[in-house]
Enzyme design. Structure first.
Site, short mmCIF file in Angstrom:
data_model
loop_
_atom_site.label_atom_id
_atom_site.label_comp_id
_atom_site.label_asym_id
_atom_site.label_seq_id
_atom_site.Cartn_x
_atom_site.Cartn_y
_atom_site.Cartn_z
N VAL A 168 0.74 -1.06 0.08
CA VAL A 168 0.08 -0.05 0.01
C VAL A 168 0.79 1.13 0.05
CG1 VAL A 168 -1.89 1.17 1.24
CG2 VAL A 168 -1.73 -1.18 1.26
N ASP A 169 1.83 1.34 0.87
CA ASP A 169 2.61 2.59 0.76
C ASP A 169 3.40 2.59 -0.51
OD1 ASP A 169 2.27 3.33 3.49
OD2 ASP A 169 3.96 1.91 4.14
N VAL A 170 3.88 1.44 -0.97
CA VAL A 170 4.66 1.54 -2.30
C VAL A 170 3.72 2.12 -3.49
CG1 VAL A 170 5.71 0.14 -4.21
CG2 VAL A 170 6.35 -0.28 -1.86
#
Length: 401
Positions: A168-170
């Site tokens: 999700v962060d990426v």
């Protein structure tokens, strides 16, 4: 000349999504100035492993090609320093909790848009500013849980499982880059910047494909399928005489060549397996038949036989094997600068490729250089340093980084 030469980016973000976004811009030529408070980005402590200078690998992997400035933004004088840096900046990347910049008198709509009309402001948030979850802090694993991503991952008989990478962060960082580049393109026409928002929750929902669209079609929650694909078969891990192999067979031609290559062409003629729709319904029986056919094959030999006839598959490698694979080197996917190694940019431009010019820096390693370039006098810089608003690491520490 790199693709983004001449672009100035002020990176106020921490942890992963924002710093990754800024690093991508830096890899392609932007002058990225990472501004950290006295405690620094918390990922500097996220280890082990640490290198010989005490820098955490987690921080190092997403903070190359940046100059670091240590400024206490909680101090009004520190905020003035940041506003000074923004005078000729093209992009501001930040992921403060919603309302923080506004409380500091640096909100985009209220202040930055009017003071710096060409500035592109990119805010990475957890859930956006409004709505039932608006303003809540966002963390990758928590958003995996809330968005449904965790529910589709894991063994069918097991429990929902966090994906092994902060996906999700990426993806949020990648979406932030896309938004910034779109805003830059539009600025060529209008002459004006705008605010770009990239939220973890939105990116997680966008990453749910094809489970999201399947659910919109059926109204039913998907069932965890382990390594299998919900729509395609054979698309799963299959046992061989040695280690498992993963098949990613997407059409009938590939399936027929697969069966022919392993000496069992009759499998492709079975009424249950004539189309993908039928194979998906009978995936359990199909897996049994294929594993029986694969039982005579070494996994690596089977991989070589199948890719030779155009059947997508892969032997499951560990990370060491993947990083040492000859194709990793061929694709230039390990970047090195001054002995520091990290994963290279996956974006390949023919005339203006990515470059790796600066290894990750210690907190405040470039403070004095950047502030003098920004027009602050030696007296102003000394006053800020004496009052503790800014920090520059000593030269003997800099040599260790």
């Amino acid at each position: 000349m790199a693709a983004l030469d001449g672009l100035k980016v002020v990176d106020l973000s921490r942890v992963l999504g924002g710093p990754l976004c800024a690093q991508i811009l830096g890899d392609h030529g932007a002058d990225v100035i990472k501004v950290e408070g006295p405690e620094g980005d918390e990922t500097r402590t996220w280890g082990p492993p640490f290198n010989d200078a005490g820098m955490a690998s987690y921080f190092a992997g997403i903070n190359r090609n940046k100059r670091t400035v240590c400024v206490d933004i909680a101090d009004p004088a520190g905020r003035d320093v940041v506003l000074h840096l923004l005078q000729d900046a093209d992009v501001l990347v930040e992921n403060f909790k919603v309302g923080t910049l506004e409380r500091w008198g640096m909100g985009y709509e209220e202040v930055l848009r009017k003071r710096f009309p060409r500035l592109i402001h990119c805010r990475v948030t957890g859930f956006g500013a409004t709505g039932p979850l608006g303003g809540l802090p966002g963390y990758d694993a928590a958003v995996q849980a809330l968005s449904g991503l965790m529910s589709i991952n894991g063994d069918p008989q097991g429990v929902a499982t966090r994906m092994g990478v902060p996906i999700v962060d990426v993806t949020t960082g990648l979406n932030a880059v896309i938004g910034i580049l779109m805003a830059m393109h539009e600025r060529e026409r209008s002459g004006l910047g705008q605010s770009v928002e990239s939220a973890l929750f939105d990116s997680a929902l966008f990453s749910l494909y094809p489970h999201s669209i399947n659910t919109l079609f059926t109204g039913k929650p998907p069932i965890r399928s382990g390594n299998g694909h919900p729509n395609i078969a054979p698309y799963d891990t299959y046992a061989t005489a040695t280690e498992p192999i993963y098949l990613a067979v997407g059409n009938n031609g590939q399936f027929q060549r697969l069966c022919q290559a392993v000496g069992h062409p009759q499998i492709a003629l079975d009424e249950r397996y004539l189309t993908n729709a039928k194979r998906a319904v009978h995936r359990v029986e199909l897996k049994q038949d294929l594993q029986a056919a694969f039982s005579a094959f070494d996994a690596q030999a089977l991989f070589e036989k199948l890719v030779a006839v155009g059947v997508p598959c892969g032997v499951i490698q560990n990370v060491v094997e993947a990083l040492n694979h000859p194709h990793t080197a061929h694709r230039g996917m390990i970047a090195e600068v001054d002995g520091f190694k990290s994963i290279a940019s996956p974006i390949k431009l023919s005339r203006t490729p990515a470059s790796y010019r600066r290894r990750p820096e210690a907190i405040g390693q470039s403070t004095l250089q950047v502030l003098r370039e920004a027009g602050l006098t030696d007296a102003q810089v000394q006053q800020l340093q004496d009052s503790g608003v800014i920090r520059q690491i000593p030269e003997h520490e800099e040599a260790k980084v």
